[in-house]
Design an enzyme around this catalytic site. Structure first.
Site, PDB file in Angstrom:
ATOM      1  N   TRP A   1       6.016  -2.108  -4.545  1.00 34.73           N
ATOM      2  CA  TRP A   1       5.036  -1.458  -5.359  1.00 34.73           C
ATOM      3  C   TRP A   1       5.063  -1.961  -6.863  1.00 34.73           C
ATOM      4  O   TRP A   1       6.102  -2.631  -7.331  1.00 34.73           O
ATOM      5  CB  TRP A   1       5.879  -0.108  -5.615  1.00 34.73           C
TER       6      TRP A   1
ATOM      7  N   ASP B   1       0.076   5.670  -1.069  1.00 32.36           N
ATOM      8  CA  ASP B   1      -0.757   6.958  -0.734  1.00 32.36           C
ATOM      9  C   ASP B   1      -2.249   6.640  -0.357  1.00 32.36           C
ATOM     10  O   ASP B   1      -3.050   5.914  -1.115  1.00 32.36           O
ATOM     11  CB  ASP B   1      -0.863   7.764  -1.958  1.00 32.36           C
TER      12      ASP B   1
ATOM     13  N   MET C   1       1.019  -1.248  -0.040  1.00 28.06           N
ATOM     14  CA  MET C   1       0.182  -0.056   0.146  1.00 28.06           C
ATOM     15  C   MET C   1       1.061   1.173  -0.008  1.00 28.06           C
ATOM     16  O   MET C   1       1.938   1.199   0.650  1.00 28.06           O
ATOM     17  CB  MET C   1      -0.839  -0.126   1.238  1.00 28.06           C
TER      18      MET C   1
ATOM     19  N   ARG D   1      -0.110  14.484 -12.496  1.00 29.50           N
ATOM     20  CA  ARG D   1      -0.941  13.578 -11.625  1.00 29.50           C
ATOM     21  C   ARG D   1      -1.362  13.814 -10.584  1.00 29.50           C
ATOM     22  O   ARG D   1      -1.148  15.163 -10.046  1.00 29.50           O
ATOM     23  CB  ARG D   1      -0.013  12.148 -11.694  1.00 29.50           C
ATOM     24  N   ASP D   2      -2.120  12.925  -9.968  1.00 30.85           N
ATOM     25  CA  ASP D   2      -2.895  13.197  -8.548  1.00 30.85           C
ATOM     26  C   ASP D   2      -3.789  14.337  -8.225  1.00 30.85           C
ATOM     27  O   ASP D   2      -3.685  15.275  -7.545  1.00 30.85           O
ATOM     28  CB  ASP D   2      -1.591  13.317  -7.479  1.00 30.85           C
TER      29      ASP D   2
ATOM     30  N   PHE E   1      -3.474   5.517 -10.408  1.00 26.44           N
ATOM     31  CA  PHE E   1      -2.461   6.221  -9.606  1.00 26.44           C
ATOM     32  C   PHE E   1      -3.350   6.865  -8.701  1.00 26.44           C
ATOM     33  O   PHE E   1      -4.641   6.965  -8.711  1.00 26.44           O
ATOM     34  CB  PHE E   1      -1.389   7.225 -10.451  1.00 26.44           C
ATOM     35  N   SER E   2      -2.842   8.060  -7.715  1.00 26.29           N
ATOM     36  CA  SER E   2      -3.379   8.542  -6.851  1.00 26.29           C
ATOM     37  C   SER E   2      -4.374   9.597  -7.488  1.00 26.29           C
ATOM     38  O   SER E   2      -4.301  10.046  -8.473  1.00 26.29           O
ATOM     39  CB  SER E   2      -2.602   9.423  -5.876  1.00 26.29           C
TER      40      SER E   2
ATOM     41  N   GLU F   1       3.953  16.413  -5.788  1.00 27.21           N
ATOM     42  CA  GLU F   1       2.988  15.314  -5.874  1.00 27.21           C
ATOM     43  C   GLU F   1       1.796  15.460  -4.907  1.00 27.21           C
ATOM     44  O   GLU F   1       1.728  16.241  -4.061  1.00 27.21           O
ATOM     45  CB  GLU F   1       3.340  13.794  -5.552  1.00 27.21           C
TER      46      GLU F   1
ATOM     47  N   GLN G   1      -3.645   3.557  -2.509  1.00 26.24           N
ATOM     48  CA  GLN G   1      -2.658   2.989  -3.694  1.00 26.24           C
ATOM     49  C   GLN G   1      -2.384   1.638  -3.476  1.00 26.24           C
ATOM     50  O   GLN G   1      -1.904   1.297  -2.207  1.00 26.24           O
ATOM     51  CB  GLN G   1      -1.450   3.881  -3.771  1.00 26.24           C
TER      52      GLN G   1
HETATM   53  C1  FRU Z   1       3.222   9.437  -4.363  1.00 31.78           C
HETATM   54  C2  FRU Z   1       3.075   8.908  -5.834  1.00 31.78           C
HETATM   55  C3  FRU Z   1       1.992   9.544  -6.628  1.00 31.78           C
HETATM   56  C4  FRU Z   1       1.617   8.458  -7.543  1.00 31.78           C
HETATM   57  C5  FRU Z   1       1.496   7.389  -6.758  1.00 31.78           C
HETATM   58  C6  FRU Z   1       1.816   6.113  -7.429  1.00 31.78           C
HETATM   59  O1  FRU Z   1       3.511   8.510  -3.428  1.00 31.78           O
HETATM   60  O2  FRU Z   1       4.137   8.738  -6.520  1.00 31.78           O
HETATM   61  O3  FRU Z   1       2.313  10.855  -7.090  1.00 31.78           O
HETATM   62  O4  FRU Z   1       0.191   8.716  -8.137  1.00 31.78           O
HETATM   63  O5  FRU Z   1       2.319   7.489  -5.715  1.00 31.78           O
HETATM   64  O6  FRU Z   1       1.549   5.074  -6.756  1.00 31.78           O
END
Ligand code: FRU
Length: 500
Positions: free
Chosen positions: A76, A52, A50, A182-183, A108-109, A237, A68
């Site tokens: 990861w 974010d 796990m 992203r995010d 992703f996030s 991020e 995540q």
């Molecule tokens: C932050 C991050 C985000 C991304 C995600 C991928 O920890 O790098 O920017 O969306 O994790 O798992």
């Protein structure tokens, strides 16, 4: 455990096993959650990787926590959104995976909102959709060396997050040719004159872009934010933008930006800005970097959407790890936990405002037995601890140790608080892990120190969250003793119970 439960346990386990494809994992009757370093009052997934927290949203008595998740390994990999819910932010029920990688990429996030006005047309007025807005990371595009492999997509649920439909016309926001794009964190912005729009904060390399939308499907660029004095040690991020009101009624807009690497203890950390947002542009009033947490292990945290006005709190949770060593910490069969959930408050200080992170009040439900801690050292009768300490000297020292002589020292000396985990137990898995971490007090007069000790973490809240340090530790046996120097006689020690 009751006799009847013992008799039925094998049947129950069999049932859970047989239904494991579609049923939530029930941690209470599963053998999980008893492992050596397993957090006992922090959320961690039953098994596997796990990072974010994602899509946190409140609906009908439930706080949703997506995260995540890579279900096939303890490191990861192709990202999914795992899912858990809680009615009190303390006890969690694990639910099946919410979002799986699809033709547009890994998930992703991102964030989630409740579309009360049915602006998207994906729900109805009587059953508004829960809508997740996330980043697609296309591993094929990345391998081909393209720059446009991160785009934004959405998915929706009409049954309180239990099942999800991916929007057919994804992505809803294409990539303009920037690798790190992203995010998305989405909120409803109300201009006070009866007009409103959705605002998306997006991390774009080393700046935050703001986009707006009337329907969550079509997005328009509004502005970007990257003051030259901010922290740029790594990629930006997981932004979050929200208003907070101080006790004197002053409202400020807060922008969180996680940065990796470049944090105050090395690796990952979250900086924030205090300022204004006019529906288009964020302007910072703070002119130097502020850090949400001075410990090494609070990253990518953001706040819950749709918390009822009658509650009124701005609720936060972070990922309790650091990319420096997150994938090699000595835990199995899971990796990573979340921080304690926290209430964010805007506090006036001499030269502006700071964001205090206070442990949520619901955590007090876990107190089983409370003792006054008047002596300078005390053996614990319990491994899960909350200590509330009141210094009576300018400088003080707290030592937390176990029978193996493994020790953590927390010390205030002059204008600095330090957390030393160099002798804290398992430290050999990463050269970055054993360190003493320094946090500047920035003029804060220390009135209280509240400490939470779980099996593999220590969280320190100075003056109820005006300065916070969140730190992982891996003692070979539970900590059993606390020694104090520089404190009065009316400290409190609460023994906490496990949430599992
Ligand atoms: C932050 C991050 C985000 C991304 C995600 C991928 O920890 O790098 O920017 O969306 O994790 O798992």
């Amino acid at each position: 455990m009751k006799k009847a439960t013992i008799l039925f346990l094998p049947v129950l386990l069999l049932l859970i096993f047989a239904c494991s494809e579609t049923q939530p994992v029930d941690p209470v009757s599963s053998p999980l959650y008893g492992e050596k370093f397993r957090p006992q009052f922090h959320f961690s997934p039953p098994a596997n990787w796990m990072n974010d927290p994602n899509g946190m949203v409140y609906l009908d008595g439930e706080y949703h926590l997506f995260y995540q998740y890579y279900p096939d390994s303890t490191v990861w990999g192709p990202m999914h959104w795992g899912h858990a819910v809680s009615r009190d932010l303390v006890h969690w029920e694990n639910l099946p995976i919410a979002l799986y990688p699809d033709k547009n990429g890994w998930i992703f996030s991102g964030s989630a909102v409740i579309d009360h006005r049915n602006s998207s047309g994906l729900g109805s007025d009587t059953n508004p959709a829960m809508i997740a807005i996330f980043t697609y990371h296309d591993p094929v595009g990345e391998k081909e060396g393209r720059n446009d492999f991160q785009t934004q997509g959405i998915a929706y649920s009409l049954d309180k997050g239990r099942s999800w439909t991916v929007y057919e016309e994804n992505p809803v926001l294409d990539n303009p040719g920037i690798k790190d794009f992203r995010d998305p964190k989405v909120m409803w912005y109300d201009d006070g004159n009866g007009n409103g729009k959705w605002i998306m904060s997006l991390a774009v390399l080393d700046k935050i872009d703001f986009y707006s939308s009337q329907n969550l499907l079509d997005w328009t660029f509004e502005s970007d934010f990257n003051p030259d004095w901010a922290a740029y040690g790594g990629v930006w991020e997981c932004p979050d933008l929200f208003p907070l009101t101080a006790e004197d009624g002053t409202e400020k807009w807060i922008l969180f930006v996680s940065i990796e690497p470049g944090g105050p203890q090395g690796g990952s950390a979250t900086q924030y800005f205090v300022g204004n947002f006019d529906g288009k542009t964020f302007t910072s009033e703070s002119t130097e970097t502020l850090w949400l947490d001075y410990g090494a292990d609070n990253y990518a945290g953001v706040t819950w959407a749709n918390v009822p006005e009658s509650d009124g709190r701005r609720l936060f949770i972070g990922w309790m790890s650091n990319w420096q060593y997150a994938q090699i910490v000595p835990t199995d069969p899971w990796r990573s936990a979340m921080t304690l959930p926290r209430t964010l408050d805007l506090v006036k200080v001499d030269d502006g405002y700071l964001v205090a992170s206070r442990p949520i009040r619901e955590i007090e439900e876990l107190r089983m037995e409370s003792n006054t801690l008047s002596e300078s050292s005390k053996e614990f009768q319990n491994e899960l601890i909350e200590a509330i300490l009141y210094p009576d000297q300018q400088n003080f020292k707290i030592r937390i140790s176990n029978d193996n002589g493994e020790t953590v020292s927390i010390e205030k000396s002059g204008e600095e608080l330090t957390f030393d985990r160099r002798q804290s137990g398992r430290i050999d898995f990463s050269p970055e892990f054993p360190a003493d971490h320094h946090a500047p007090l920035n003029g804060i007069e220390v009135e209280s120190v509240r400490i939470f000790i779980d099996r593999s973490s220590i969280e320190i809240f100075v003056n109820e969250g005006e300065l916070v340090m969140t730190e992982l530790v891996f003692p070979n046996s539970p900590f059993t003793k606390i020694s104090l120097e520089g404190f009065g006689e009316s400290n409190t020690l609460h023994y906490l119970k496990s949430i599992w």
